[in-house]
Design an enzyme around this catalytic site. Sequence first.
Site: not given
Length: 339
Positions: A79, A114, A161, A167
Site C-alpha cells: 500500500r 473497494h 483510493r 492503493h
Amino acid sequence: MEALYTQGIWVAERLQQRSTGREDIWQVVTHIGDPKAAFLLVFPFTYFFSKRAGVAVLWVAAVSEWLNLVFKWMLFGERPFWWIGESRLFLQNQPRVQQFSSTCETGPGSPSGHAMVTAAVWWVVLSSLGSFLYARSRSVVLSSAPYLFYLVLLVSVGLSRIFILAHFPHQVVAGSITGFVLGVVLNRRVPEGRPLSFFFGISVGLLLAALALHAGLQQLGIDLSWSIALAKKWCSRAEWIRLDTVPFSSLTRDCGALLGLGLAQYWKPGGWSLPWAPRALSLAFSSMGLYHVHRLPLPVRPELLFYGLFFVKFVIVPQIVMILVPGLVHLFTNKRKKD
C-alpha cells in the site's frame, strides 16, 4: 514493480495537489465504495425495488469480497502509505502527500477491494436498471445512462483510493476489471429460493476454506500479518487503525451475510409482498435499523469475541431488511386497511 510503485506515488501526489480543498469529497466517495456499504446501503435500497436484484447484491458482495481476500493473501500487494517509508527511495525527495482517516487499512493492497466489490455489486444494480429502462421505453439512449454512471462511479472510487494513499493505480484497475467479471458471472447464478442447507454450506465452506488457506500459507513460512505490522508502523495516527479493516473482519462479514440471507429466505420464502408506499416506509426503517446495528460498539479484546460478534451483526442484516421491518410494515398497514 518498484518502478510501477514509484510512478503510483507521483500520481497520488499530483492528484492530491490538484484536489486541494476537496479532500472531504474524495473521502465521501471512498466511503461509497467501501465493501460494507454494499451490505448496509446498496442492499436495502435495491431490495425494496427488486427482491431478485437485492438478493443478488448481497450474494455478489459477499462472494466478491471473499475472493478479494484470497487474492490479497496470494498477491502480497503493498500500500502506498507504508511503501513510501519502507522502500527508502524517497529519503532525498519526499513526496508531498498526506494520509486521511480512511487511509490506514491493514490488509494487503492488491487488488483493491473497494474497486472490486464496487464493480461487482454496482454492475448488478445498474445493469438491472438499464434492462428495466429499456423494457419500459425501448430507448437505447435512456437505457445506456446507468452504464455511463457505472463507468463514472468506478473511475471516481478508483481515484479516491489513489488520492488517500490506500492503493496504487494498477491495483485499482485490477480490482475494477476483476469485479466487473465477477458481477457479470455471479449475477447469472443468484441463489433465490435455495434451501437453508445451501447457505449454511456456503458460509461454513468459505470460512473453512479461508482458514485452511491461511494455515497452509503459515505452514509455508509466510507471515500473513506482515501488512498489519506495516500499517501500524507507518500510519500517521494510531486511532486510524481499526480492527474492522483486518482481513478476518471481511471474512466474518461475508460468511455472516450469506448465512443471514439463507435464514431470511427460510423464515419467509419469497419475502413480503408490499405496495410501493409500504416499500418506501420499509426502506426508511430498514436504513435506520442498519445504521444503529452498524454503530453498535464491539469489544476489540479478545479478538475472537470481536469476530464472533461481527459475524452475528451481519447475520442480522438480512433479517432486518427482508423479514423484520417489512413484516411489521405489512402487519400495521394491513391492520389499518381492515380498520
